[in-house]
Design an enzyme around this catalytic site. Structure first.
Site, PDB file in Angstrom:
ATOM      1  N   LYS A 102     -11.544  -3.342  -3.205  1.00 65.42           N
ATOM      2  CA  LYS A 102     -12.367  -2.106  -3.366  1.00 65.42           C
ATOM      3  C   LYS A 102     -11.651  -0.666  -3.114  1.00 65.42           C
ATOM      4  O   LYS A 102     -12.124  -0.149  -4.039  1.00 65.42           O
ATOM      5  CB  LYS A 102     -13.240  -1.571  -1.573  1.00 65.42           C
ATOM      6  CG  LYS A 102     -14.074  -2.608  -0.999  1.00 65.42           C
ATOM      7  CD  LYS A 102     -14.498  -2.695   0.298  1.00 65.42           C
ATOM      8  CE  LYS A 102     -13.838  -3.161   0.770  1.00 65.42           C
ATOM      9  NZ  LYS A 102     -12.363  -2.971   1.772  1.00 65.42           N
TER      10      LYS A 102
ATOM     11  N   LYS B 269      -4.862  -8.828  -5.767  1.00 65.35           N
ATOM     12  CA  LYS B 269      -6.793  -9.547  -5.564  1.00 65.35           C
ATOM     13  C   LYS B 269      -7.058  -8.799  -5.551  1.00 65.35           C
ATOM     14  O   LYS B 269      -7.324  -7.332  -6.084  1.00 65.35           O
ATOM     15  CB  LYS B 269      -6.364  -9.130  -4.554  1.00 65.35           C
ATOM     16  CG  LYS B 269      -6.946  -9.787  -3.352  1.00 65.35           C
ATOM     17  CD  LYS B 269      -6.259  -9.151  -1.502  1.00 65.35           C
ATOM     18  CE  LYS B 269      -7.303  -7.891  -1.554  1.00 65.35           C
ATOM     19  NZ  LYS B 269      -7.337  -7.537  -0.059  1.00 65.35           N
TER      20      LYS B 269
ATOM     21  N   LYS C 235       0.740  -1.183   0.413  1.00 63.77           N
ATOM     22  CA  LYS C 235      -0.198   0.258  -0.356  1.00 63.77           C
ATOM     23  C   LYS C 235       0.753   1.009   0.258  1.00 63.77           C
ATOM     24  O   LYS C 235       0.225   1.966  -0.153  1.00 63.77           O
ATOM     25  CB  LYS C 235      -0.783  -0.281   1.169  1.00 63.77           C
ATOM     26  CG  LYS C 235      -1.788  -1.522   1.179  1.00 63.77           C
ATOM     27  CD  LYS C 235      -3.132  -1.116   1.900  1.00 63.77           C
ATOM     28  CE  LYS C 235      -4.381  -1.577   0.829  1.00 63.77           C
ATOM     29  NZ  LYS C 235      -5.535  -1.605   1.885  1.00 63.77           N
TER      30      LYS C 235
HETATM   31  N1  AQP Z   1     -10.585 -10.407  -3.318  1.00 68.28           N
HETATM   32  C1  AQP Z   1     -10.613 -10.660  -2.008  1.00 68.28           C
HETATM   33  N2  AQP Z   1     -10.389 -12.222  -1.926  1.00 68.28           N
HETATM   34  C2  AQP Z   1     -10.528 -13.035  -0.776  1.00 68.28           C
HETATM   35  N3  AQP Z   1     -10.817 -12.608   0.584  1.00 68.28           N
HETATM   36  C3  AQP Z   1     -11.150 -10.948   0.171  1.00 68.28           C
HETATM   37  N4  AQP Z   1     -10.618 -10.248   1.188  1.00 68.28           N
HETATM   38  C4  AQP Z   1     -11.609  -8.719   0.608  1.00 68.28           C
HETATM   39  N5  AQP Z   1     -11.121  -9.050  -0.581  1.00 68.28           N
HETATM   40  C5  AQP Z   1     -11.147 -10.110  -0.294  1.00 68.28           C
HETATM   41  C6  AQP Z   1     -11.057 -10.305   2.407  1.00 68.28           C
HETATM   42  O1  AQP Z   1     -12.257  -9.559   3.126  1.00 68.28           O
HETATM   43  C7  AQP Z   1     -11.721  -9.629   4.980  1.00 68.28           C
HETATM   44  C8  AQP Z   1     -12.042  -8.060   4.982  1.00 68.28           C
HETATM   45  O2  AQP Z   1     -11.765  -6.991   3.991  1.00 68.28           O
HETATM   46  P1  AQP Z   1     -11.558  -6.291   4.191  1.00 68.28           P
HETATM   47  O3  AQP Z   1     -11.956  -4.995   3.667  1.00 68.28           O
HETATM   48  O4  AQP Z   1     -11.785  -5.320   5.569  1.00 68.28           O
HETATM   49  O5  AQP Z   1      -9.954  -5.449   4.240  1.00 68.28           O
HETATM   50  P2  AQP Z   1      -8.906  -5.691   2.622  1.00 68.28           P
HETATM   51  O6  AQP Z   1      -8.359  -6.986   2.481  1.00 68.28           O
HETATM   52  O7  AQP Z   1      -8.040  -4.696   2.411  1.00 68.28           O
HETATM   53  O8  AQP Z   1     -10.116  -5.232   2.017  1.00 68.28           O
HETATM   54  P3  AQP Z   1      -9.657  -4.605   0.058  1.00 68.28           P
HETATM   55  O9  AQP Z   1     -11.248  -5.108  -0.762  1.00 68.28           O
HETATM   56  O10 AQP Z   1      -8.266  -4.916  -0.478  1.00 68.28           O
HETATM   57  O11 AQP Z   1     -10.144  -3.440   0.465  1.00 68.28           O
HETATM   58  P4  AQP Z   1      -8.722  -1.673   0.568  1.00 68.28           P
HETATM   59  O12 AQP Z   1      -8.301  -1.933  -1.291  1.00 68.28           O
HETATM   60  O13 AQP Z   1      -9.510  -0.635   1.018  1.00 68.28           O
HETATM   61  O14 AQP Z   1      -7.501  -1.950   1.320  1.00 68.28           O
HETATM   62  C9  AQP Z   1     -10.823  -9.748   5.311  1.00 68.28           C
HETATM   63  O15 AQP Z   1     -10.116 -11.137   5.737  1.00 68.28           O
HETATM   64  C10 AQP Z   1     -10.146 -10.307   3.582  1.00 68.28           C
HETATM   65  O16 AQP Z   1      -8.877 -11.250   3.284  1.00 68.28           O
END
Ligand code: AQP
Length: 327
Positions: free
Chosen positions: A195, A192, A111
């Site tokens: 969001k 991955k 990040k």
């Molecule tokens: N693509 C994914 N595949 C499987 N699991 C996922 N999770 C998120 N994206 C995927 C799982 O959802 C839980 C909550 O995640 P989060 O939203 O708190 O954080 P994150 O993993 O950082 O999600 P993003 O979408 O990638 O957000 P940003 O872009 O803001 O950092 C976690 O258990 C995660 O593994």
């Protein structure tokens, strides 16, 4: 009693990555564990957020929990910033965390890569995440692929604290899921599904219409082989779509392979879109009923009260163990 703490960050519009990796597994987990499902808004602000969007998305995540089928009578649903013990224990956990440990976190590296400057909170948030989990004496934490390292750190910090100050925290175990733990981008299977990805075609959002869902899957990258077969090494894009299909349909990978044997990707993608829409439309309907309702506010108020009760008890123990003056 086995207890779980987990949540989805309100850092963008929820997509099927969060659905497969978190929301759907929560539905099974709530049958077996006492659950605390929270909206980790303090984690969202480690990167810049528009205040209006943060407000709406925090309510959205809570509404999606309920719309997807998390039962607020069984589970405690709350917003992290409404329970001040998180920030306070977060600070105490930072005092137990080594700089080098935080520097090794791959999420931080990913990040912060290529950015001129990032917030100090982006560096220290794994200590806050440890506090989130330890406050509720969670015995188990469901972890997506990318969160394994953070849970390891949480376990290390709990053990370190217990060794230094006496037994205070439960050391949590991971719940590793086999399906949906790493859903990749529809545009690029090496990244991955996230969001915060600005390319709206990289994912299906939970509020997309059936038509948008169809178009996005139709555009999703595949390969030139033309066979629906799971092989993450040589066919990552198709394997990713197969995993998404399995999440939405409940079918096994073997059954999907058999069904589309000898066919190209056309009907597979069409059926995938149908399976996703069939699952998401009722969730969208319930989301719209609840997102701006007094019912949601009441659930979140009640959740914050219950969560505070559990969290404050642990915080008090931790502060007393460290030698803080408490009355
Ligand atoms: N693509 C994914 N595949 C499987 N699991 C996922 N999770 C998120 N994206 C995927 C799982 O959802 C839980 C909550 O995640 P989060 O939203 O708190 O954080 P994150 O993993 O950082 O999600 P993003 O979408 O990638 O957000 P940003 O872009 O803001 O950092 C976690 O258990 C995660 O593994």
């Amino acid at each position: 009693m086995k207890r779980v703490l987990s949540g989805i960050k309100p850092s963008g519009e929820l997509n099927i990555g969060g659905f497969g990796g978190a929301l759907q597994p929560f539905l099974t987990i709530q049958q077996e564990y006492e659950c605390f499902f929270f909206v980790p808004d303090l984690h969202a602000v480690t990167v810049k957020q528009d205040p209006k969007e943060l407000y709406q998305r925090s309510k959205d995540i809570a509404a999606f929990y309920i719309a997807a089928g998390i039962d607020p009578k069984k589970c405690t649903i709350f917003i992290q910033s409404q329970v001040p013990a998180h920030a306070e224990l977060g600070w105490l956990m930072e005092t137990q965390t080594h700089f080098g440990e935080l520097g090794r976190m791959t999420q931080y590296k990913e990040k912060s890569e290529g950015k001129d400057s990032v917030s100090a909170a982006l560096f220290t948030y794994p200590a806050l995440m440890a506090a989130d989990i330890l406050l509720y004496q969670a015995t188990h934490v469901p972890v997506g692929d990318d969160q394994k390292q953070h849970l390891e750190l949480t376990r290390d910090l709990a053990q370190r604290f217990n060794n230094r100050y006496g037994s205070t925290f439960v050391v949590p175990e991971p719940i590793i899921q086999s399906l949906g733990s790493r859903i990749m981008g529809l545009d690029d299977p090496s990244k991955k599904m996230s969001k915060s990805n600005p390319n709206r075609n990289s994912c299906v959002h939970l509020l997309d219409s059936p038509d948008e869902i169809r178009k996005k899957f139709a555009k999703a990258v595949t390969d030139s082989e033309g066979s629906v077969r799971l092989d993450w090494e040589t066919k990552p894009a198709v394997s990713n779509l197969m995993e998404i299909y399995a999440v939405f349909s409940g079918d096994s990978i073997a059954a999907i392979e058999r069904r589309y044997e000898g066919q190209g990707y056309g009907s597979f993608k069409k059926d995938l879109a149908e399976a996703a829409a069939e699952r998401l439309i009722p969730i969208q309907e319930r989301y719209r009923e609840i997102v701006d309702s007094a019912e949601l506010i009441a659930i979140l108020k009640d959740g914050a009260l219950k969560a505070s009760e559990a969290a404050n008890a642990t915080l008090l123990r931790a502060k007393q163990a460290m030698g803080f003056v408490t009355f």
